[in-house]
Design a protein around this motif. Structure first.
Motif, mmCIF file in Angstrom:
data_model
loop_
_atom_site.group_PDB
_atom_site.id
_atom_site.type_symbol
_atom_site.label_atom_id
_atom_site.label_comp_id
_atom_site.label_asym_id
_atom_site.label_seq_id
_atom_site.Cartn_x
_atom_site.Cartn_y
_atom_site.Cartn_z
ATOM 1 N N TYR A 11 0.837 -1.191 0.000
ATOM 2 C CA TYR A 11 0.000 0.000 0.000
ATOM 3 C C TYR A 11 0.876 1.247 0.000
ATOM 4 O O TYR A 11 1.797 1.349 0.820
ATOM 5 N N ARG A 13 0.785 5.489 0.072
ATOM 6 C CA ARG A 13 0.040 6.751 0.199
ATOM 7 C C ARG A 13 0.870 7.834 -0.476
ATOM 8 O O ARG A 13 2.066 7.964 -0.189
ATOM 9 N N ARG A 63 -3.385 5.370 -2.225
ATOM 10 C CA ARG A 63 -4.248 6.425 -1.677
ATOM 11 C C ARG A 63 -3.621 7.776 -1.994
ATOM 12 O O ARG A 63 -2.425 7.986 -1.771
ATOM 13 N N THR A 65 -3.417 11.674 -1.163
ATOM 14 C CA THR A 65 -3.728 12.512 -0.017
ATOM 15 C C THR A 65 -2.924 13.797 -0.126
ATOM 16 O O THR A 65 -2.503 14.192 -1.190
ATOM 17 N N THR A 94 -8.069 10.596 0.284
ATOM 18 C CA THR A 94 -8.476 11.151 1.575
ATOM 19 C C THR A 94 -8.638 12.641 1.344
ATOM 20 O O THR A 94 -7.699 13.310 0.903
ATOM 21 N N ARG A 258 2.250 -0.058 4.760
ATOM 22 C CA ARG A 258 2.329 1.088 3.856
ATOM 23 C C ARG A 258 3.697 1.739 3.752
ATOM 24 O O ARG A 258 4.513 1.673 4.671
ATOM 25 N N ARG A 260 5.153 5.711 2.036
ATOM 26 C CA ARG A 260 4.595 7.027 1.706
ATOM 27 C C ARG A 260 5.508 7.779 0.766
ATOM 28 O O ARG A 260 6.742 7.734 0.916
#
Ligand code: SAM
Ligand code: SF4
Length: 326
Positions: A11, A13, A63, A65, A94, A258, A260
């Motif tokens: 995952y 972000r 995701r 964000t 998000t 996750r 990032r």
């Protein structure tokens, strides 16, 4: 890819921007936020290339964000690029919801599956106070638009702050009872604009749960599709669920899946860590996909076993949460 602790990392972000159309008191100062210029942030094509490379190492969930991701121009185009990568099976955002209702159909068409919408108060004046400028009716519109478009599961992120919205916990639970919404109560963390954070403003997930149980029977539920660390409960007889995200009272690091990417191309194994690998420089230097893949592998391998946020965000942490991507 599996990291040194045996966690499967699937995952990513991605913070699309540091910019935001709100100024939540716990997240950003009112003034003096230096927005990054266009030339210091990754282009949409660079982000898409990095996602493609990461997907070859097992990243399958993305995701978007920020900052506020929906203020980034051409986000639909980026979602299109990412949706074209066969290994990616989930693209979510998000968002604070302010711009969502008007953009939702286009974003869904581009390949957006889901949205988490942040909302800390159901009272217009309180919402304006905490965001310093937000219009609650736009966020409500966003939530109803997501329901109308069946962007299930629709999650609401609510940071609980003692003395501000702890008197609304039941109203948020009622929202999850009345609608198929998944309200997640987040423990207040010392990660944003620290002038607003105080330990005695934090309410633990257990305290919030105890409050809700004075009115509702909570039945532990399977985790809701998505990729977060929340613990979920169904409200007996209700349509939605409630969840608790407890970074302060209960580390979920053992289950963390996750990595990032900041808008400037910093790749991080942990929101709270200090380490970051600069992928933007690698891109500018003309690194090949294989060389960049090695940098991803290095970050995943070095992902910290757990964060140490209870000791504070730390002076050495030069970045704020809105800069890393909350
Ligand atoms: N602007 C978007 C939004 O508000 O949803 C995305 C970025 S925001 C940084 C992501 C999430 O982090 C939001 O749900 C926000 O409430 C949460 N957040 C920000 N600062 C926080 C803090 N100090 N403690 C707990 N959650 C926080
Ligand atoms: Fe903006 Fe989200 Fe931070 Fe609020 S929490 S200031 S909406 S980035």
């Amino acid at each position: 890819m599996v990291d040194e602790q045996g966690r499967i990392i699937n995952y990513m972000r991605i913070s699309l921007t540091d910019r935001c159309n709100l100024r939540c008191r716990y997240c950003m100062p009112e003034k003096g936020v230096d927005n990054l210029g266009h030339y210091t942030i990754l282009s949409l094509e660079e982000i898409a290339r990095l996602v493609k490379i990461a997907s070859q190492l097992g990243i399958c969930k993305i995701r978007l964000t920020g900052g506020e991701p929906l203020v980034r121009k051409n986000i639909g185009q980026l979602i299109n690029y990412i949706a074209d990568i066969p290994e990616i099976d989930d693209i979510a955002v998000t968002t604070n919801g302010i711009l969502f209702a008007d953009m939702a159909e286009e974003l869904k068409k581009a390949g957006l599956k889901r949205a988490n919408i942040s909302l800390d108060s159901l009272v217009p004046e309180k919402f304006r106070f905490i965001t310093r400028q937000g219009d609650l009716s736009l966020v409500k519109k966003a939530i109803f638009k997501a329901l109308e478009l069946d962007m299930e599961p629709i999650k609401i992120n609510t940071v609980v702050i003692k003395g501000f919205n702890d008197d609304e916990i039941m109203d948020f639970a009622q929202l999850a009872y009345d609608y198929p919404l998944h309200v997640r109560f987040i423990e207040f963390m010392p990660v944003g604009d620290l002038l607003f954070w105080k330990r005695d403003r934090m309410l633990s997930s257990l305290e919030i749960k105890n409050t809700i149980e004075t009115r509702y029977s909570l039945l532990p539920s399977k985790s809701i599709a998505g990729n977060g660390p929340a613990r979920y409960y169904n409200l007996e007889g209700g349509q939605g669920s409630i969840g608790f995200i407890s970074p302060m009272s209960n580390h979920f690091c053992a289950e963390c899946n996750r990595i990032r990417l900041t808008s400037e191309g910093g790749l991080r194994g942990c929101l709270y860590g200090k380490e970051e690998v600069d992928l933007r420089v690698a891109l500018k230097k003309g690194y090949s996909d294989d060389e960049i893949k090695e940098l991803f592998a290095k970050v995943i391998k070095a992902k910290p076993a757990k964060h140490n946020m209870n000791a504070g965000w730390g002076e050495e942490n030069k970045r704020k949460m809105y800069q890393i991507g909350g």
